[in-house]
Scaffold this active site. Structure first.
Site, PDB file in Angstrom:
ATOM      1  N   SER A  42       0.812  -1.229   0.000  1.00 36.31           N
ATOM      2  CA  SER A  42       0.000   0.000   0.000  1.00 36.31           C
ATOM      3  C   SER A  42       0.839   1.269   0.000  1.00 36.31           C
ATOM      4  O   SER A  42       0.301   2.376   0.166  1.00 36.31           O
ATOM      5  CB  SER A  42      -0.927   0.000   1.219  1.00 36.31           C
ATOM      6  N   CYS A 132     -16.398 -12.555  14.296  1.00 35.11           N
ATOM      7  CA  CYS A 132     -17.673 -11.981  13.846  1.00 35.11           C
ATOM      8  C   CYS A 132     -18.872 -12.868  14.192  1.00 35.11           C
ATOM      9  O   CYS A 132     -19.902 -12.381  14.662  1.00 35.11           O
ATOM     10  CB  CYS A 132     -17.634 -11.734  12.349  1.00 35.11           C
ATOM     11  N   GLN A 159     -22.216 -17.702   6.398  1.00 33.93           N
ATOM     12  CA  GLN A 159     -21.315 -16.559   6.508  1.00 33.93           C
ATOM     13  C   GLN A 159     -20.958 -15.942   5.155  1.00 33.93           C
ATOM     14  O   GLN A 159     -20.591 -16.632   4.207  1.00 33.93           O
ATOM     15  CB  GLN A 159     -20.037 -16.978   7.258  1.00 33.93           C
ATOM     16  N   GLY A 163     -16.220 -11.749   5.032  1.00 32.31           N
ATOM     17  CA  GLY A 163     -15.464 -12.207   6.204  1.00 32.31           C
ATOM     18  C   GLY A 163     -14.063 -12.677   5.849  1.00 32.31           C
ATOM     19  O   GLY A 163     -13.182 -12.724   6.705  1.00 32.31           O
ATOM     20  N   LYS A 216     -13.621 -21.436  17.432  1.00 27.74           N
ATOM     21  CA  LYS A 216     -13.614 -20.053  17.943  1.00 27.74           C
ATOM     22  C   LYS A 216     -14.972 -19.757  18.580  1.00 27.74           C
ATOM     23  O   LYS A 216     -15.046 -19.192  19.675  1.00 27.74           O
ATOM     24  CB  LYS A 216     -13.399 -19.055  16.792  1.00 27.74           C
ATOM     25  N   ARG A 238     -19.720 -21.135   4.550  1.00 25.76           N
ATOM     26  CA  ARG A 238     -19.549 -19.935   3.715  1.00 25.76           C
ATOM     27  C   ARG A 238     -20.620 -19.961   2.625  1.00 25.76           C
ATOM     28  O   ARG A 238     -20.813 -20.989   1.972  1.00 25.76           O
ATOM     29  CB  ARG A 238     -18.149 -19.952   3.077  1.00 25.76           C
ATOM     30  N   HIS A 245     -23.568 -12.009   8.217  1.00 26.50           N
ATOM     31  CA  HIS A 245     -23.625 -13.430   8.568  1.00 26.50           C
ATOM     32  C   HIS A 245     -25.018 -13.713   9.163  1.00 26.50           C
ATOM     33  O   HIS A 245     -25.569 -12.882   9.895  1.00 26.50           O
ATOM     34  CB  HIS A 245     -22.591 -13.775   9.642  1.00 26.50           C
TER      35      HIS A 245
HETATM   36  P1  NAP Z   1      -8.286  -7.711   3.973  1.00 30.72           P
HETATM   37  O1  NAP Z   1      -9.384  -7.001   3.270  1.00 30.72           O
HETATM   38  O2  NAP Z   1      -7.538  -8.765   3.249  1.00 30.72           O
HETATM   39  O3  NAP Z   1      -7.251  -6.616   4.534  1.00 30.72           O
HETATM   40  C1  NAP Z   1      -6.075  -6.966   5.186  1.00 30.72           C
HETATM   41  C2  NAP Z   1      -5.395  -5.715   5.715  1.00 30.72           C
HETATM   42  O4  NAP Z   1      -4.235  -6.085   6.468  1.00 30.72           O
HETATM   43  C3  NAP Z   1      -4.921  -4.785   4.617  1.00 30.72           C
HETATM   44  O5  NAP Z   1      -4.969  -3.466   5.074  1.00 30.72           O
HETATM   45  C4  NAP Z   1      -3.474  -5.235   4.456  1.00 30.72           C
HETATM   46  O6  NAP Z   1      -2.635  -4.240   3.894  1.00 30.72           O
HETATM   47  C5  NAP Z   1      -3.091  -5.464   5.904  1.00 30.72           C
HETATM   48  N1  NAP Z   1      -1.940  -6.341   6.026  1.00 30.72           N
HETATM   49  C6  NAP Z   1      -1.845  -7.632   5.658  1.00 30.72           C
HETATM   50  N2  NAP Z   1      -0.598  -8.104   5.922  1.00 30.72           N
HETATM   51  C7  NAP Z   1       0.099  -7.081   6.456  1.00 30.72           C
HETATM   52  C8  NAP Z   1       1.413  -6.926   6.923  1.00 30.72           C
HETATM   53  N3  NAP Z   1       2.287  -7.930   6.890  1.00 30.72           N
HETATM   54  N4  NAP Z   1       1.795  -5.720   7.415  1.00 30.72           N
HETATM   55  C9  NAP Z   1       0.924  -4.697   7.438  1.00 30.72           C
HETATM   56  N5  NAP Z   1      -0.358  -4.777   7.007  1.00 30.72           N
HETATM   57  C10 NAP Z   1      -0.765  -5.951   6.522  1.00 30.72           C
HETATM   58  O7  NAP Z   1      -8.813  -8.442   5.272  1.00 30.72           O
HETATM   59  P2  NAP Z   1      -9.954  -7.952   6.299  1.00 30.72           P
HETATM   60  O8  NAP Z   1     -11.220  -8.633   5.975  1.00 30.72           O
HETATM   61  O9  NAP Z   1      -9.948  -6.473   6.427  1.00 30.72           O
HETATM   62  O10 NAP Z   1      -9.449  -8.626   7.633  1.00 30.72           O
HETATM   63  C11 NAP Z   1      -8.236  -8.276   8.244  1.00 30.72           C
HETATM   64  C12 NAP Z   1      -8.063  -9.076   9.513  1.00 30.72           C
HETATM   65  O11 NAP Z   1      -9.043  -8.678  10.459  1.00 30.72           O
HETATM   66  C13 NAP Z   1      -8.276 -10.588   9.343  1.00 30.72           C
HETATM   67  O12 NAP Z   1      -7.110 -11.232   8.916  1.00 30.72           O
HETATM   68  C14 NAP Z   1      -8.708 -11.002  10.702  1.00 30.72           C
HETATM   69  O13 NAP Z   1      -7.614 -11.277  11.555  1.00 30.72           O
HETATM   70  C15 NAP Z   1      -9.464  -9.788  11.187  1.00 30.72           C
HETATM   71  N6  NAP Z   1     -10.903  -9.963  11.001  1.00 30.72           N
HETATM   72  C16 NAP Z   1     -11.632 -10.126  12.087  1.00 30.72           C
HETATM   73  C17 NAP Z   1     -12.976 -10.292  11.986  1.00 30.72           C
HETATM   74  C18 NAP Z   1     -13.754 -10.514  13.214  1.00 30.72           C
HETATM   75  O14 NAP Z   1     -14.535 -11.398  13.201  1.00 30.72           O
HETATM   76  N7  NAP Z   1     -13.607  -9.768  14.251  1.00 30.72           N
HETATM   77  C19 NAP Z   1     -13.630 -10.296  10.778  1.00 30.72           C
HETATM   78  C20 NAP Z   1     -12.869 -10.121   9.652  1.00 30.72           C
HETATM   79  C21 NAP Z   1     -11.500  -9.965   9.795  1.00 30.72           C
HETATM   80  P3  NAP Z   1      -2.397  -4.171   2.294  1.00 30.72           P
HETATM   81  O15 NAP Z   1      -3.627  -3.572   1.704  1.00 30.72           O
HETATM   82  O16 NAP Z   1      -1.205  -3.280   2.197  1.00 30.72           O
HETATM   83  O17 NAP Z   1      -2.160  -5.558   1.824  1.00 30.72           O
HETATM   84  C1  3JM Z   2     -11.400 -13.656  10.323  1.00 29.81           C
HETATM   85  O1  3JM Z   2      -4.023 -13.981   9.632  1.00 29.81           O
HETATM   86  C2  3JM Z   2      -4.988 -14.707   9.474  1.00 29.81           C
HETATM   87  O2  3JM Z   2      -4.868 -15.882   9.151  1.00 29.81           O
HETATM   88  C3  3JM Z   2      -6.343 -14.095   9.702  1.00 29.81           C
HETATM   89  C4  3JM Z   2      -7.446 -15.027   9.441  1.00 29.81           C
HETATM   90  C5  3JM Z   2      -8.809 -14.479   9.811  1.00 29.81           C
HETATM   91  C6  3JM Z   2      -9.261 -14.414  11.136  1.00 29.81           C
HETATM   92  C7  3JM Z   2      -8.321 -14.697  12.271  1.00 29.81           C
HETATM   93  O3  3JM Z   2      -8.087 -15.870  12.583  1.00 29.81           O
HETATM   94  O4  3JM Z   2      -7.847 -13.709  12.844  1.00 29.81           O
HETATM   95  C8  3JM Z   2      -9.653 -14.105   8.782  1.00 29.81           C
HETATM   96  C9  3JM Z   2     -10.948 -13.687   9.044  1.00 29.81           C
HETATM   97  C10 3JM Z   2     -10.573 -14.028  11.387  1.00 29.81           C
HETATM   98  C11 3JM Z   2     -11.108 -13.985  12.759  1.00 29.81           C
HETATM   99  O5  3JM Z   2     -11.848 -13.034  13.074  1.00 29.81           O
HETATM  100  O6  3JM Z   2     -10.886 -14.893  13.558  1.00 29.81           O
END
Ligand code: NAP
Ligand code: 3JM
Length: 339
Positions: A42, A132, A159, A163, A216, A238, A245
């Site tokens: 980015s 979530c 879901q 997600g 989880k 999914r 969801h």
């Molecule tokens: P996403 O659309 O793929 O976005 C991932 C984000 O993380 C992007 O901003 C990406 O930056 C950044 N990133 C990835 N690797 C990185 C690194 N090594 N250093 C710095 N930034 C990095 O995924 P998302 O759906 O937003 O989800 C992101 C994370 O949130 C998931 O992996 C999960 O752990 C968590 N999550 C939680 C819930 C929940 O249930 N609470 C739901 C969804 C996700 P770039 O754009 O530069 O690649």
């Molecule tokens: C939701 O780094 C990862 O593998 C993130 C995978 C991920 C997660 C997680 O385990 O943090 C993707 C989407 C979740 C979550 O909320 O548990």
């Protein structure tokens, strides 16, 4: 003027990070300074907050100097490496990944259920945001637990692809377009085509036959509700839906309660909206829940197969209440009570 906070959003360019910016803006969180962090990919990008263009910085060990609240949504390995660094730099981390959720020293918080647990942020400087699917389920379960005690839950989830992140939304769109144009759909994010399909597989398979997503839901629910005696089994699926969801939740209560009592308790519960009038064909759907913050509950009925059973259909926007909104609500508690 009200006190303002120096806030970092780590993973700001992702599906959840983008929504975090929107939530901070919509809820008028007292942001003094906003630092947007993402990966090397980015570099050079900018994002807009309150009409202002803000450059995205590449995440590094010094990214959190001077930051008070750091909202993380950049995956579990990034959280593992950088959340402790952010905490050491003096920030309180609200982490959206699964990395710290089951750490006994880290509180796992849904503000409608266990806001008091925020206080334990002092242990590690980290607060975990639940998965979530867990968040929306416990928002609906808590009032029932308070009323009658929950003995057992059997849940099946439906879901949305969002997600999995931005790339999965593109994959569904691309497959729908390919099908429409008579081309073969390409599957890269999921092991099979998701358009017109269902995949009973979210996160990785575990030795016990459940997926990690299913486990989880089991473990996080007990921790948030503060009751390890709750028995729970989940099947996470999914579905080719973009946002929200849905969950079919079957509950066995300790005391017998009627659907009317459940409806009355849920009608008063924080963060819940009862949408339940079958005669008018009113029940929650993913499109109805998308773009807002309430957990919608309908199809409230007695389980005819057992003595103390209730069935529910629970729907919420997975990117908002399931992730970004819940994290910003936690930040609001921190700002109002602790920082
Ligand atoms: P996403 O659309 O793929 O976005 C991932 C984000 O993380 C992007 O901003 C990406 O930056 C950044 N990133 C990835 N690797 C990185 C690194 N090594 N250093 C710095 N930034 C990095 O995924 P998302 O759906 O937003 O989800 C992101 C994370 O949130 C998931 O992996 C999960 O752990 C968590 N999550 C939680 C819930 C929940 O249930 N609470 C739901 C969804 C996700 P770039 O754009 O530069 O690649
Ligand atoms: C939701 O780094 C990862 O593998 C993130 C995978 C991920 C997660 C997680 O385990 O943090 C993707 C989407 C979740 C979550 O909320 O548990």
């Amino acid at each position: 003027m009200a006190r303002q906070f120096k806030v970092a959003v780590c993973g700001a360019t992702g599906a959840v990070g983008n929504q975090m910016l929107q939530c901070l803006e919509e809820r008028d969180f007292p942001v003094g300074e906003l630092r947007l962090l993402a990966s090397e990919r980015s570099r050079g990008k900018t994002l807009t907050y309150k009409g202002q263009s803000i450059p995205v910085q590449v995440l590094g060990p010094d990214s959190f100097q001077g930051i008070q609240i750091a909202l993380f949504s950049a995956g579990a390995s990034t959280s593992k490496q950088f959340a402790p660094l952010a905490a050491r730099a003096g920030a309180v981390v609200v982490d959206n990944s699964s990395c710290w959720r089951m750490d006994p020293a880290v509180p796992l918080v849904v503000p409608e259920v266990n806001p008091q647990d925020v206080a334990a942020y002092t242990n590690q400087g980290i607060i975990a945001n639940p998965n979530c699917s867990t968040i929306q389920m416990v928002v609906a379960l808590k009032p029932i637990h308070d009323l009658a005690g929950i003995e057992r839950v059997v849940v099946s989830t439906y879901q949305a692809v969002s997600g999995t992140g931005q790339k999965a939304i593109f994959e569904l769109e691309g497959q729908l377009k390919a099908l429409h144009e008579g081309r073969a759909p390409e599957a890269k994010v999921y092991p099979y085509q998701i358009a017109g399909n269902l995949l009973p597989h979210i996160d990785v398979f575990q030795d016990n036959g459940y997926t990690k997503e299913e486990m989880k839901m089991v473990l996080e629910t007990r921790k948030i509700m503060g009751d390890d005696s709750i028995k729970l089994s989940a099947t996470c699926v999914r579905v080719p839906v973009r946002y929200s969801h849905s969950e079919a939740v079957n509950i066995t209560t300790r005391k017998k309660i009627t659907p009317e009592q459940v409806r009355a308790a849920l009608a008063q519960a924080p963060g819940v909206k009862v949408v339940d009038d079958p005669a008018k064909l009113l029940y929650p759907t993913p499109l109805m829940a998308a773009g807002q913050d309430l957990t919608l509950v309908g199809r409230i009925r007695e389980d005819i197969s057992q003595e103390r059973g209730i069935d529910l259909w629970v729907v919420a926007d997975n990117i908002r209440k399931g992730a970004a909104t819940n994290a910003v609500q936690i930040a609001e508690i921190l700002a109002a009570k602790y920082l």
